[in-house]
Design a protein around this motif. Sequence first.
Motif, PDB file in Angstrom:
ATOM      1  N   ALA A 223     -27.390  16.883 -24.762  1.00 51.76           N
ATOM      2  CA  ALA A 223     -27.570  15.446 -24.962  1.00 51.76           C
ATOM      3  C   ALA A 223     -26.489  14.647 -24.241  1.00 51.76           C
ATOM      4  O   ALA A 223     -26.774  13.613 -23.613  1.00 51.76           O
ATOM      5  N   GLU A 224     -25.255  15.129 -24.308  1.00 47.38           N
ATOM      6  CA  GLU A 224     -24.155  14.437 -23.631  1.00 47.38           C
ATOM      7  C   GLU A 224     -24.334  14.478 -22.117  1.00 47.38           C
ATOM      8  O   GLU A 224     -24.064  13.495 -21.418  1.00 47.38           O
ATOM      9  N   ALA A 225     -24.795  15.621 -21.592  1.00 44.01           N
ATOM     10  CA  ALA A 225     -25.003  15.747 -20.150  1.00 44.01           C
ATOM     11  C   ALA A 225     -26.126  14.817 -19.678  1.00 44.01           C
ATOM     12  O   ALA A 225     -26.017  14.187 -18.615  1.00 44.01           O
ATOM     13  N   ARG A 226     -27.182  14.718 -20.466  1.00 40.13           N
ATOM     14  CA  ARG A 226     -28.276  13.816 -20.082  1.00 40.13           C
ATOM     15  C   ARG A 226     -27.811  12.369 -20.049  1.00 40.13           C
ATOM     16  O   ARG A 226     -28.190  11.600 -19.166  1.00 40.13           O
ATOM     17  N   GLU A 227     -26.987  12.003 -21.001  1.00 38.58           N
ATOM     18  CA  GLU A 227     -26.472  10.634 -21.038  1.00 38.58           C
ATOM     19  C   GLU A 227     -25.636  10.323 -19.805  1.00 38.58           C
ATOM     20  O   GLU A 227     -25.643   9.196 -19.303  1.00 38.58           O
ATOM     21  N   ARG A 228     -24.936  11.344 -19.281  1.00 39.82           N
ATOM     22  CA  ARG A 228     -24.117  11.166 -18.081  1.00 39.82           C
ATOM     23  C   ARG A 228     -24.931  11.348 -16.803  1.00 39.82           C
ATOM     24  O   ARG A 228     -24.425  11.162 -15.709  1.00 39.82           O
ATOM     25  N   GLY A 229     -26.184  11.784 -16.940  1.00 38.85           N
ATOM     26  CA  GLY A 229     -27.020  12.033 -15.776  1.00 38.85           C
ATOM     27  C   GLY A 229     -26.627  13.305 -15.051  1.00 38.85           C
ATOM     28  O   GLY A 229     -26.817  13.416 -13.837  1.00 38.85           O
ATOM     29  N   GLU A 230     -26.122  14.284 -15.780  1.00 42.32           N
ATOM     30  CA  GLU A 230     -25.660  15.540 -15.190  1.00 42.32           C
ATOM     31  C   GLU A 230     -26.447  16.717 -15.760  1.00 42.32           C
ATOM     32  O   GLU A 230     -27.119  16.613 -16.779  1.00 42.32           O
ATOM     33  N   GLN A 231     -26.319  17.860 -15.088  1.00 42.46           N
ATOM     34  CA  GLN A 231     -26.860  19.101 -15.611  1.00 42.46           C
ATOM     35  C   GLN A 231     -25.912  19.640 -16.673  1.00 42.46           C
ATOM     36  O   GLN A 231     -24.696  19.614 -16.486  1.00 42.46           O
ATOM     37  N   PRO A 232     -26.432  20.106 -17.789  1.00 43.42           N
ATOM     38  CA  PRO A 232     -25.538  20.603 -18.850  1.00 43.42           C
ATOM     39  C   PRO A 232     -24.825  21.885 -18.436  1.00 43.42           C
ATOM     40  O   PRO A 232     -25.397  22.727 -17.737  1.00 43.42           O
ATOM     41  N   ALA A 233     -23.588  22.016 -18.875  1.00 43.56           N
ATOM     42  CA  ALA A 233     -22.838  23.243 -18.587  1.00 43.56           C
ATOM     43  C   ALA A 233     -23.426  24.422 -19.357  1.00 43.56           C
ATOM     44  O   ALA A 233     -23.311  25.572 -18.927  1.00 43.56           O
ATOM     45  N   HIS A 234     -24.040  24.146 -20.482  1.00 44.21           N
ATOM     46  CA  HIS A 234     -24.723  25.181 -21.272  1.00 44.21           C
ATOM     47  C   HIS A 234     -26.093  24.636 -21.638  1.00 44.21           C
ATOM     48  O   HIS A 234     -26.248  23.456 -21.946  1.00 44.21           O
TER      49      HIS A 234
END
Length: 292
Positions: free
Chosen positions: A156-167
Motif C-alpha cells: 500500500a505504501e509503495a502504491r501511494e509513492r507510485g513505486e514497485q513494492p520491495a516485498h
Amino acid sequence: MADGDDRQATFGSDGSLETDTTPDATGENDFGEEKAANETDGGYSRYVVSSLLQKAVRRSDEEVAAWAAWELARSGYAWNLWDRLNLYVVEDLRAGSDAALTIERYEALATERWEPAEWKGRLCAIHAALAAARARSTREASNADAYFSAVAEVRAEARERGEQPAHDFPVGDLEPEGEFDAVFDGHTGEGARLDRGTQFFKTHGARVGPEGEDDQSARWQRLAMLLDDGTDYSPEDLDRAVEPVDSENPWGDSDEGDESDLDDQSDADGDPGGDTDDPESDRPGSLSDFSG
C-alpha cells in the motif's frame, strides 16, 4: 457452555484491570483462605497459569502442561482452560494435526457430559493438555499472518509513492497468462471472457499433485472425459488431466510448448482444428482402452 471470550480480562478507562470471577472459581484455596479474584486453588493467578499452559504445550513440556490444565479445571476456570487449548489449536498447532479433533472431543466430554471441575472433567483436561503437548507445535499460521500483514502495508505504501513494492504477495498481480493462469477458468469472470470452458478446467484447473491421482481416480477421469459428448479431448488432454503437478513448480505445465507446436502444425496444414481427412484419426481412443 458459556463463551470464554466473554470473560477475558479487560481494562477500564483508568487503566485498571477489570475481572469477572465466575461462581465456580470462588471459595477457599488449598490453604483454607478465601480465594481472591482470579486466584486458583493452589494460590496462583489464573492468568499466569493459563499463560503457562500454552507455553508448556508449545514447548512440549507434558508434565507442566498437564498440571496447568488440572489446576485450571479444579479451580473453576475450565472455560479458561478450554479457551486456551483451542487458541493453541489455531495459534501453535501444525495444520492438519489430529490433535485438534482430540482436544475438541475431550472438551465436549468434560463440559457437556460431565462437570469440568469433577474427577472425569479433570481427566479430560489432562488428556487434552497431553495431546496438545505431544503434537507438533509450530507458529506457521501466526508467522504467515504477521508476514502477509506486513507485506500488505508495504504494498500500500509503495502504491501511494507510485513505486514497485520491495516485498509483494506470493501471487503478484494475479492476472491471466501469468504464473497462476490455471485459476482463470470458467469459474472466474476473466476465464469466462476468455471462453475457457470444461476442457481448460479438466486439463489445467482440476489437476492435483504432486502425488497425482491414483490409478482408479485417473481411470474414472479419463472415462468421464471420453464420455463427454460436448467436448473432444485429444490424447494429450487425457494425459495432462491426470498428470501430477511438479512439486517444485506446481503452477507450471510440463508441456507448455506442446500447444504452440500443435498450433504451428495446424496452421501449416491449413486445418485450425487439427483434424485430418479421417474424422476418427485424432480421437483419444476407444472406451475399451481404459476399461481395465
